[in-house]
Write an enzyme that holds these catalytic residues in place. Sequence first.
Site, mmCIF file in Angstrom:
data_model
loop_
_atom_site.group_PDB
_atom_site.id
_atom_site.type_symbol
_atom_site.label_atom_id
_atom_site.label_comp_id
_atom_site.label_asym_id
_atom_site.label_seq_id
_atom_site.Cartn_x
_atom_site.Cartn_y
_atom_site.Cartn_z
ATOM 1 C CE LYS A 45 -3.848 -2.515 2.086
ATOM 2 N NZ LYS A 45 -4.384 -2.872 3.629
ATOM 3 C CD GLN A 86 -3.252 -4.262 6.728
ATOM 4 O OE1 GLN A 86 -3.124 -3.394 5.915
ATOM 5 N NE2 GLN A 86 -3.749 -5.582 6.251
ATOM 6 C CG ASP A 104 -9.279 -0.050 5.280
ATOM 7 O OD1 ASP A 104 -8.964 -0.240 4.115
ATOM 8 O OD2 ASP A 104 -8.419 -0.401 6.071
#
Length: 291
Positions: free
Chosen positions: A52, A96, A119
């Site tokens: 990412k 994460q 997200d």
Amino acid sequence: MQILDGNLVSQATKDELKIKVAQLVMEGKKVPHLAAILVGTNGASETYVGSKVRTCEEIGFKSTLIRLEETISEYKLLTAIEELNTDPDVDGILVQLPLPKHISDERVINTIDPTKDVDGFHPVSVGKMVQSLPTFVPATPHGIMLMLEHYKVETKGKHAVVIGRSNIVGRPMSILLSANSNPGNCTVTLCHSQTKNLKEICRGADIIVAALGRPEFVTADMVKEGAIVIDVGITRVDDPSKKRGYSLKGDVKFDEVSVRSSFITPVPGGVGPMTIAALMMNTYKACMAKN
Ligand code: NAD
């Protein structure tokens, strides 16, 4: 049979974003800034966060990687998120997953400012997605929809079977495919670990989205001739023949299923790269809401 090439489509998406960022720079505007928090040193998480951050660099986004110890308290993690919430330079925040057991995913997700929730896991984002309102859609299902759109795969009126009901893949996927949109407009069956007669249900599917995390679970006898097969699974399977000691396996037995399907995503090189591209699109969107 046509391969849905995630590398190709994600590259096209990234190239478009690269041009948009160059334009922002030319106009003296702020470029998108993604902040990622990684707790601990889980191998797969390191890989995901690493790619990412690298993708941000590749397309000209700013990125910040905050590494926190496995033993960090939940309070300290929430404080780090709150600091990013109030930092005007940060457009998107991701934490994460998975997190260590002593930290509540729910409290972490709920702490992220919904305007920076790239997200798309915050209940505000999820609620808007369910109502088909503009919002951040979770990256993996969003990436799959982008890929279906790119290849102009007809989904209207089809029976889609989604295997797996997680909040990050299966459930949002079922919502997006059932929405009155294109791609979308499917009749959706959401299957999970308690589903009976899964094989028969799959055999009736025009579209199968496998997101259960069981390597090569979907076999040819579960797939109707001409079905569209989307393989979300990524599992590390021991493989002494590989230098790194493992290979990546999808949830679909590719060799035998691909010959029956009309479209299929490979693993790797299918849904994975699209997930990152979709995250980048969300980050761009978060930035543009302020620019
Ligand atoms: P998860 O473990 O949270 O959820 C798995 C789901 O599968 C559960 O809802 C469970 O009910 C269902 N399930 C498990 N066994 C089953 C069975 N035998 N029959 C039917 N349903 C069953 O997993 P997740 O986070 O949704 O991820 C699923 C897979 O997708 C994993 O392999 C993960 O690594 C992968 N993944 C890939 C990407 C990507 O970018 N390609 C992104 C996220 C997750």
